[in-house]
Scaffold this active site. Structure first.
Site, PDB file in Angstrom:
ATOM      1  N   ARG A  41      36.788 -74.333 -12.652  1.00  0.00           N
ATOM      2  CA  ARG A  41      36.399 -74.794 -11.320  1.00  0.00           C
ATOM      3  C   ARG A  41      36.488 -76.317 -11.300  1.00  0.00           C
ATOM      4  NH1 ARG A  41      34.723 -69.987  -9.537  1.00  0.00           N
ATOM      5  NH2 ARG A  41      33.077 -68.817 -10.584  1.00  0.00           N
TER       6      ARG A  41
ATOM      7  N   LYS B 180      20.710 -58.158 -14.805  1.00  0.00           N
ATOM      8  CA  LYS B 180      19.904 -59.318 -15.171  1.00  0.00           C
ATOM      9  C   LYS B 180      18.429 -59.013 -15.020  1.00  0.00           C
ATOM     10  CE  LYS B 180      19.932 -61.785 -10.786  1.00  0.00           C
ATOM     11  NZ  LYS B 180      19.756 -63.099 -10.192  1.00  0.00           N
TER      12      LYS B 180
ATOM     13  N   SER C 242      27.390 -59.290  -8.474  1.00  0.00           N
ATOM     14  CA  SER C 242      27.468 -60.199  -7.333  1.00  0.00           C
ATOM     15  C   SER C 242      28.802 -60.148  -6.611  1.00  0.00           C
ATOM     16  CB  SER C 242      27.134 -61.612  -7.794  1.00  0.00           C
ATOM     17  OG  SER C 242      26.992 -62.459  -6.693  1.00  0.00           O
ATOM     18  N   HIS C 243      29.521 -61.276  -6.609  1.00  0.00           N
ATOM     19  CA  HIS C 243      30.753 -61.380  -5.832  1.00  0.00           C
ATOM     20  C   HIS C 243      31.955 -60.779  -6.564  1.00  0.00           C
ATOM     21  CE1 HIS C 243      30.281 -64.696  -8.563  1.00  0.00           C
ATOM     22  NE2 HIS C 243      31.589 -64.822  -8.587  1.00  0.00           N
TER      23      HIS C 243
ATOM     24  N   ARG D  99      27.590 -59.821 -17.387  1.00  0.00           N
ATOM     25  CA  ARG D  99      28.618 -59.198 -16.554  1.00  0.00           C
ATOM     26  C   ARG D  99      29.794 -58.779 -17.412  1.00  0.00           C
ATOM     27  NH1 ARG D  99      28.439 -62.866 -11.039  1.00  0.00           N
ATOM     28  NH2 ARG D  99      26.185 -62.731 -10.887  1.00  0.00           N
TER      29      ARG D  99
ATOM     30  N   ASP E  93      22.935 -62.512  -2.040  1.00  0.00           N
ATOM     31  CA  ASP E  93      22.293 -63.811  -2.229  1.00  0.00           C
ATOM     32  C   ASP E  93      23.145 -64.979  -1.723  1.00  0.00           C
ATOM     33  OD1 ASP E  93      24.108 -63.606  -4.285  1.00  0.00           O
ATOM     34  OD2 ASP E  93      22.666 -64.012  -5.896  1.00  0.00           O
ATOM     35  N   ARG E  94      24.424 -64.731  -1.434  1.00  0.00           N
ATOM     36  CA  ARG E  94      25.273 -65.822  -0.931  1.00  0.00           C
ATOM     37  C   ARG E  94      25.448 -65.727   0.574  1.00  0.00           C
ATOM     38  NH1 ARG E  94      30.193 -67.048  -5.068  1.00  0.00           N
ATOM     39  NH2 ARG E  94      28.944 -66.947  -6.972  1.00  0.00           N
TER      40      ARG E  94
ATOM     41  N   ASP F 289      27.458 -61.757   0.150  1.00  0.00           N
ATOM     42  CA  ASP F 289      28.237 -61.253  -0.989  1.00  0.00           C
ATOM     43  C   ASP F 289      27.713 -59.915  -1.494  1.00  0.00           C
ATOM     44  OD1 ASP F 289      25.871 -62.154  -2.139  1.00  0.00           O
ATOM     45  OD2 ASP F 289      26.864 -62.750  -3.992  1.00  0.00           O
TER      46      ASP F 289
ATOM     47  N   LYS G 288      18.586 -67.328  -4.466  1.00  0.00           N
ATOM     48  CA  LYS G 288      19.268 -67.724  -3.254  1.00  0.00           C
ATOM     49  C   LYS G 288      19.285 -66.514  -2.338  1.00  0.00           C
ATOM     50  CE  LYS G 288      23.917 -67.283  -5.366  1.00  0.00           C
ATOM     51  NZ  LYS G 288      23.720 -67.172  -6.816  1.00  0.00           N
TER      52      LYS G 288
ATOM     53  N   ASP H 277      25.628 -58.836  -3.761  1.00  0.00           N
ATOM     54  CA  ASP H 277      24.196 -58.587  -3.946  1.00  0.00           C
ATOM     55  C   ASP H 277      23.326 -59.313  -2.920  1.00  0.00           C
ATOM     56  OD1 ASP H 277      24.929 -61.018  -5.106  1.00  0.00           O
ATOM     57  OD2 ASP H 277      23.285 -60.964  -6.544  1.00  0.00           O
TER      58      ASP H 277
ATOM     59  N   THR I 136      25.998 -67.317 -16.363  1.00  0.00           N
ATOM     60  CA  THR I 136      25.315 -68.058 -15.302  1.00  0.00           C
ATOM     61  C   THR I 136      24.263 -67.194 -14.620  1.00  0.00           C
ATOM     62  OG1 THR I 136      27.464 -69.133 -14.895  1.00  0.00           O
ATOM     63  CG2 THR I 136      25.721 -69.552 -13.296  1.00  0.00           C
TER      64      THR I 136
ATOM     65  N   GLU J  63      23.511 -74.390  -3.610  1.00  0.00           N
ATOM     66  CA  GLU J  63      24.669 -74.590  -4.467  1.00  0.00           C
ATOM     67  C   GLU J  63      25.920 -74.566  -3.597  1.00  0.00           C
ATOM     68  OE1 GLU J  63      24.371 -72.943  -8.671  1.00  0.00           O
ATOM     69  OE2 GLU J  63      23.695 -71.273  -7.452  1.00  0.00           O
ATOM     70  N   GLU J  64      26.938 -75.287  -4.073  1.00  0.00           N
ATOM     71  CA  GLU J  64      28.197 -75.330  -3.328  1.00  0.00           C
ATOM     72  C   GLU J  64      28.881 -73.968  -3.257  1.00  0.00           C
ATOM     73  OE1 GLU J  64      31.022 -74.528  -5.178  1.00  0.00           O
ATOM     74  OE2 GLU J  64      29.636 -74.359  -6.877  1.00  0.00           O
ATOM     75  N   SER J  65      28.452 -73.050  -4.118  1.00  0.00           N
ATOM     76  CA  SER J  65      29.084 -71.728  -4.217  1.00  0.00           C
ATOM     77  C   SER J  65      28.498 -70.755  -3.197  1.00  0.00           C
ATOM     78  CB  SER J  65      28.903 -71.198  -5.630  1.00  0.00           C
ATOM     79  OG  SER J  65      27.523 -71.208  -5.983  1.00  0.00           O
TER      80      SER J  65
ATOM     81  N   THR K 177      24.343 -75.777 -12.722  1.00  0.00           N
ATOM     82  CA  THR K 177      24.757 -74.624 -11.928  1.00  0.00           C
ATOM     83  C   THR K 177      23.970 -73.377 -12.315  1.00  0.00           C
ATOM     84  OG1 THR K 177      26.967 -75.502 -11.637  1.00  0.00           O
ATOM     85  CG2 THR K 177      26.732 -73.116 -11.464  1.00  0.00           C
TER      86      THR K 177
HETATM   87  C1  VG1 Z   1      28.922 -68.928  -9.917  1.00  0.00           C
HETATM   88  C2  VG1 Z   1      28.578 -70.123  -9.068  1.00  0.00           C
HETATM   89  C3  VG1 Z   1      27.120 -70.504  -9.258  1.00  0.00           C
HETATM   90  C4  VG1 Z   1      26.238 -69.284  -8.959  1.00  0.00           C
HETATM   91  C5  VG1 Z   1      26.679 -68.122  -9.824  1.00  0.00           C
HETATM   92  C6  VG1 Z   1      25.915 -66.860  -9.524  1.00  0.00           C
HETATM   93  O1  VG1 Z   1      28.770 -69.260 -11.282  1.00  0.00           O
HETATM   94  O2  VG1 Z   1      29.405 -71.216  -9.368  1.00  0.00           O
HETATM   95  O3  VG1 Z   1      26.811 -71.579  -8.414  1.00  0.00           O
HETATM   96  O4  VG1 Z   1      24.891 -69.578  -9.206  1.00  0.00           O
HETATM   97  O5  VG1 Z   1      28.062 -67.856  -9.609  1.00  0.00           O
HETATM   98  O6  VG1 Z   1      26.060 -66.491  -8.191  1.00  0.00           O
HETATM   99  P1  VG1 Z   1      30.017 -69.669 -12.226  1.00  0.00           P
HETATM  100  O7  VG1 Z   1      29.404 -69.854 -13.583  1.00  0.00           O
HETATM  101  O8  VG1 Z   1      30.992 -68.538 -12.135  1.00  0.00           O
HETATM  102  O9  VG1 Z   1      30.569 -70.913 -11.634  1.00  0.00           O
HETATM  103  V1  VG1 Z   1      26.100 -64.865  -7.804  1.00  0.00           V
HETATM  104  O10 VG1 Z   1      26.015 -64.711  -6.130  1.00  0.00           O
HETATM  105  O11 VG1 Z   1      27.443 -64.408  -8.636  1.00  0.00           O
HETATM  106  O12 VG1 Z   1      24.731 -64.228  -8.482  1.00  0.00           O
HETATM  107 CO    CO Z   2      25.524 -62.997  -5.515  1.00  0.00          CO
END
Ligand code: VG1
Ligand code: CO
Length: 542
Positions: free
Chosen positions: A495, A127, A114-115, A23, A282-283, A278, A377, A280, A19, A364-366, A345
């Protein structure tokens, strides 16, 4: 004399970006040639890099500095003229996007998972972002993956390490390395978008806030912007020092992982406003006094109030959300008479809409919210937009959101994650759902309008993305959505997204888990979650 070395190598399996980039465990990335192969695959896939400028930085997690040194030497050996690297190898994802755009570079490489947790036994990621500043679209990530499967050699400069902590320009073989302040350009951009005077006045008048940087990359950004520029009291920023293992934490700003912040906002003497970001940067998670704002509602509220912010005073062109995100923002778009877009997504799908001027806000909902100011983001941006709205409206967060529901209705929403389940079982569950034909059938008290596997045709470039999540949509507009995560590094994560529209204001106070109980049961039954995964309950509920 420094020379270019050409190293023979063989492909690694599985260097397919998910996504958001590639990773894997640090141990995977630290194997000889692993990172190098992927970086060379990027350089081989993005066109002529000779003479170009690249941006580089990451979220500061374990292996960040080592990877920076390797990538700098490879960039030099591949002919880049200059790399701009954030001091200490630090650069939040939105700040990277900002810098790529501002200096019109040939994109950038962002090091982040990221998270996901960090540390020697945890995760690392990489990336490539394109010159427009956003995540590489699928055509580019597929080219990188294809190249990774055919790679035979990579190029690396034989040179000493760069001092990543010294601002200014250093030489690496024929290439210049510019170590820059990772905060300055980003902070300057934020000042053009929001009413800093109004926010400063609010803090001066005693408005209370806590920002939890979760020992991740936003610490220095939040301290500079909130405490230094906006005069928020010292200590407003919690966990503000980036640590390689995020203090053993899980830098995911949700109710489970940002528990220190949640306790402060739901405890006695809670401040007016709470926010977290989070790994990096972006959240974002937004909290009021004793109140949690779902990311979908946050996007909707920001859209409805955007013109209170100087950068958006002229109004919005459109609002885009990912498919699993609730339809709350669509209701605002309809009221404003602007288009609403529904994408798969991942932020990479918003890029074309933003570039074409079709959308101004995306989410995004995330816990991801952003706008056309960059192509990622942006956690702190969302926090500042909320601060701007709160400083102007001078009402509590909870009142603003409840008034929003009263006006537009409430899209009651929840996401249930089943983490670390067996991959074969997860794929079997998705295949099972894909094979169902539910149209016209009753599930509990709900009648199915349609079920499908979401496919998306980009309205700007016509590219098609299939298998983006199973939707079961009911006749009253309620729905359940199922997808497998594309960011995890262990097993699979299922999910499940559950949504129901509630126009009745007397039911708006209900807890979403109660209000959605029937749909949650339907989702579990129809997907046979317990039978197939052995899990009776999700690991994380947001
Ligand atoms: C998750 C979230 C998605 C987001 C992605 C990257 O992906 O659901 O909405 O864009 O993380 O966010 P997945 O495929 O695990 O559902 V981040 O802050 O990890 O760059
Ligand atoms: Co992130």
């Amino acid at each position: 004399m420094s020379a270019v070395r050409i190293i023979q190598t063989t492909p690694f399996d599985g260097q397919k970006p998910g996504t958001s980039g590639l990773r894997k465990k640090v141990k995977t990335f630290a194997q000889p040639h692993y990172l190098e192969n992927f970086v060379q695959a990027i350089f081989d896939s993005i066109g002529e890099v000779g003479g170009k400028v690249l941006v580089l930085g990451g979220d500061g997690r374990f292996h960040n500095r080592t990877a920076c040194q390797t990538i700098l030497k490879m960039a030099a050996a591949n002919g880049f003229a200059r790399v701009m690297v954030g001091r200490g190898g630090i650069l939040s994802t939105p700040a990277a996007s900002c810098v790529i755009r501002k200096y019109r570079t040939f994109g950038g490489i962002i090091l982040s998972a990221s998270h996901n947790p960090g540390g020697p036994d945890e995760d690392f990621g990489i990336k490539y972002n394109i010159p427009a500043g956003g995540p590489a679209p699928e055509a580019v990530t597929e080219a990188i993956f294809a190249r990774s499967k055919a790679i035979t050699e990579y190029r690396i400069q034989d040179a000493a390490d760069i001092d990543l902590d010294r601002l200014g320009t250093q030489q690496l073989g024929p290439m210049a390395v510019e170590v820059f302040d990772p905060v300055a350009d980003y902070a300057a951009l934020m000042q053009t978008l929001f009413d800093f005077d109004a926010i400063r006045a609010a803090f001066k008048a005693g408005f209370g806030m806590k920002f939890d940087a979760m020992h991740a990359v936003t610490g220095p950004y939040a301290k500079a912007i909130l405490e230094d520029m906006l005069d928020a009291p010292a200590g407003t920023v919690m966990n503000g020092t980036p640590l390689e293992d995020f203090g053993h934490g899980h830098p995911d700003p949700n109710l489970v992982h940002a528990h220190e912040l949640v306790e402060a906002l739901f405890g006695p003497d809670a401040p007016d406003f709470g926010a977290a970001s989070d790994g990096d940067g972006d959240r974002n998670m937004i909290l009021g006094k004793n109140f949690y704002v779902t990311p979908s509602d946050s996007l909707a509220v920001l859209a409805a109030n955007a013109t209170l912010c100087p950068g958006y005073a002229g109004g919005l062109k459109g609002i885009a959300r990912s498919m699993p995100t609730s339809a709350a923002p669509d209701r605002v778009a309809a009221a404003l008479g602007i288009p609403a877009f529904e994408t798969p997504t991942g932020w990479k799908f918003f890029g074309t809409l933003l570039d074409a001027g079709k959308a101004t806000l995306c989410g995004e909902e995330s816990f991801g919210t952003g706008s056309d100011h960059v192509r990622e983001k942006d956690g702190l941006w969302a926090v500042l937009m909320w601060l701007n709205v709160l400083a102007v409206r001078k009402e509590p967060v909870a009142d603003i959101v409840r008034a929003h529901w009263a006006k537009y209705g409430r899209n009651v929403y929840s996401r249930h994650d089943y983490e670390g389940i067996d991959s074969a079982a997860a794929n079997g569950l998705m295949d099972h759902l894909r094979g169902l034909d539910l149209k016209g059938k009753a599930l509990g008290a709900y009648k199915v309008a349609f079920n499908d596997d979401f496919a998306y045709t980009d309205p700007v470039d016509g590219s098609i993305s299939t298998q983006q999540g199973i939707r079961i949509v009911f006749e009253d507009g309620s729905r359940v959505v199922f997808r497998l995560s594309g960011t995890g590094t262990e097993g699979a994560t299922l999910r499940v997204y559950i949504e129901q529209f509630e126009p009745d204001v007397t039911k708006h106070h209900l807890d979403p888990q109660e209000a959605l109980a029937d749909l949650i049961k339907i989702a579990r039954d129809v997907a046979q979650i317990e039978a197939r995964t052995g899990r009776a309950e999700p690991t994380v509920i947001t």
